[in-house]
Motif scaffolding. Structure first.
Motif, PDB file in Angstrom:
ATOM      1  N   GLU A 110      -7.456-159.388   7.980  1.00  0.00           N
ATOM      2  CA  GLU A 110      -6.837-160.430   8.795  1.00  0.00           C
ATOM      3  C   GLU A 110      -7.089-160.204  10.290  1.00  0.00           C
ATOM      4  O   GLU A 110      -7.792-159.287  10.685  1.00  0.00           O
ATOM      5  N   LYS A 111      -6.493-161.037  11.087  1.00  0.00           N
ATOM      6  CA  LYS A 111      -6.591-160.939  12.547  1.00  0.00           C
ATOM      7  C   LYS A 111      -5.444-160.059  13.021  1.00  0.00           C
ATOM      8  O   LYS A 111      -4.268-160.406  12.847  1.00  0.00           O
ATOM      9  N   MET A 132     -11.212-154.348  20.282  1.00  0.00           N
ATOM     10  CA  MET A 132     -10.694-155.054  19.108  1.00  0.00           C
ATOM     11  C   MET A 132     -11.465-156.369  19.001  1.00  0.00           C
ATOM     12  O   MET A 132     -11.675-157.046  20.000  1.00  0.00           O
ATOM     13  N   GLU A 133     -11.838-156.718  17.776  1.00  0.00           N
ATOM     14  CA  GLU A 133     -12.529-157.980  17.573  1.00  0.00           C
ATOM     15  C   GLU A 133     -12.267-158.477  16.156  1.00  0.00           C
ATOM     16  O   GLU A 133     -12.401-157.723  15.196  1.00  0.00           O
ATOM     17  N   ALA A 134     -11.865-159.731  16.041  1.00  0.00           N
ATOM     18  CA  ALA A 134     -11.688-160.357  14.726  1.00  0.00           C
ATOM     19  C   ALA A 134     -12.934-161.172  14.418  1.00  0.00           C
ATOM     20  O   ALA A 134     -13.416-161.911  15.267  1.00  0.00           O
ATOM     21  N   LYS A 135     -13.471-160.976  13.207  1.00  0.00           N
ATOM     22  CA  LYS A 135     -14.672-161.692  12.773  1.00  0.00           C
ATOM     23  C   LYS A 135     -14.521-162.110  11.319  1.00  0.00           C
ATOM     24  O   LYS A 135     -13.798-161.469  10.554  1.00  0.00           O
ATOM     25  N   ARG A 136     -15.250-163.122  10.950  1.00  0.00           N
ATOM     26  CA  ARG A 136     -15.369-163.482   9.542  1.00  0.00           C
ATOM     27  C   ARG A 136     -16.275-162.434   8.893  1.00  0.00           C
ATOM     28  O   ARG A 136     -17.258-161.991   9.495  1.00  0.00           O
ATOM     29  N   ASP A 188     -15.685-165.944   4.403  1.00  0.00           N
ATOM     30  CA  ASP A 188     -14.854-166.646   5.391  1.00  0.00           C
ATOM     31  C   ASP A 188     -13.592-165.880   5.772  1.00  0.00           C
ATOM     32  O   ASP A 188     -12.886-166.265   6.698  1.00  0.00           O
ATOM     33  N   SER A 189     -13.275-164.803   5.065  1.00  0.00           N
ATOM     34  CA  SER A 189     -12.077-164.020   5.358  1.00  0.00           C
ATOM     35  C   SER A 189     -12.230-163.294   6.690  1.00  0.00           C
ATOM     36  O   SER A 189     -13.291-162.783   7.017  1.00  0.00           O
TER      37      SER A 189
END
Length: 146
Positions: free
Chosen positions: A41-42, A89-93, A133-134
């Protein structure tokens, strides 16, 4: 609601000044071999179970695994594994991850397929919960001299 887990209300509110690792990674942590981890998750600064860049957190190695569904927090070994500084920190699919995103990760997490398997094992997730896509959060860190 995320494809990874149940609603946030069902999750434990864990200490934000700790980052948890499984026992299998203890020697790699002592030798400062791991500098990148992935979380489902983010989890950016301000998000539930997120960290902030520049934040210094304690490293804990789990003695007894916890479970959100059972309202059981993890229990850590008494041994100190030091502190780390969150550098980036980085949120990615998952489908957008690149080879360089895995540099510094544990030896069992080296590409998208191994990451999906790793997250499935650690977080007890089904394959349908770990699609391209998660979202995952990439946490890059350095070790703090004590």
């Amino acid at each position: 609601m995320s494809s990874f887990t149940r609603a946030t209300e069902e999750k434990l509110n864990l200490n934000p000044h700790w980052v948890a690792f499984r026992k299998i990674y203890a020697d790699l942590l002592k030798d400062r071999k791991i500098t990148v981890i992935f979380r489902p998750e983010k989890r950016l600064c301000g998000d539930f179970r997120g960290y902030c860049e520049g934040q210094i957190v304690n490293v804990g190695v789990i003695e007894k695994v916890g479970a959100d569904w059972g309202k059981l927090p993890p229990q850590f070994l008494d041994e100190s594994f030091g502190k780390i500084r969150i550098e980036k920190m980085e949120a990615k699919r998952i489908g957008n991850l690149k080879k360089e995103d895995f540099i510094g990760s544990s030896p069992d997490v080296f590409d998208v397929t191994s990451l999906k398997y790793h997250l499935g094992l650690i977080y007890n997730l089904a394959p349908r919960q770990l699609t391209d896509d998660s979202l995952v959060t990439i946490i890059k860190f350095s070790y703090v001299q004590e």
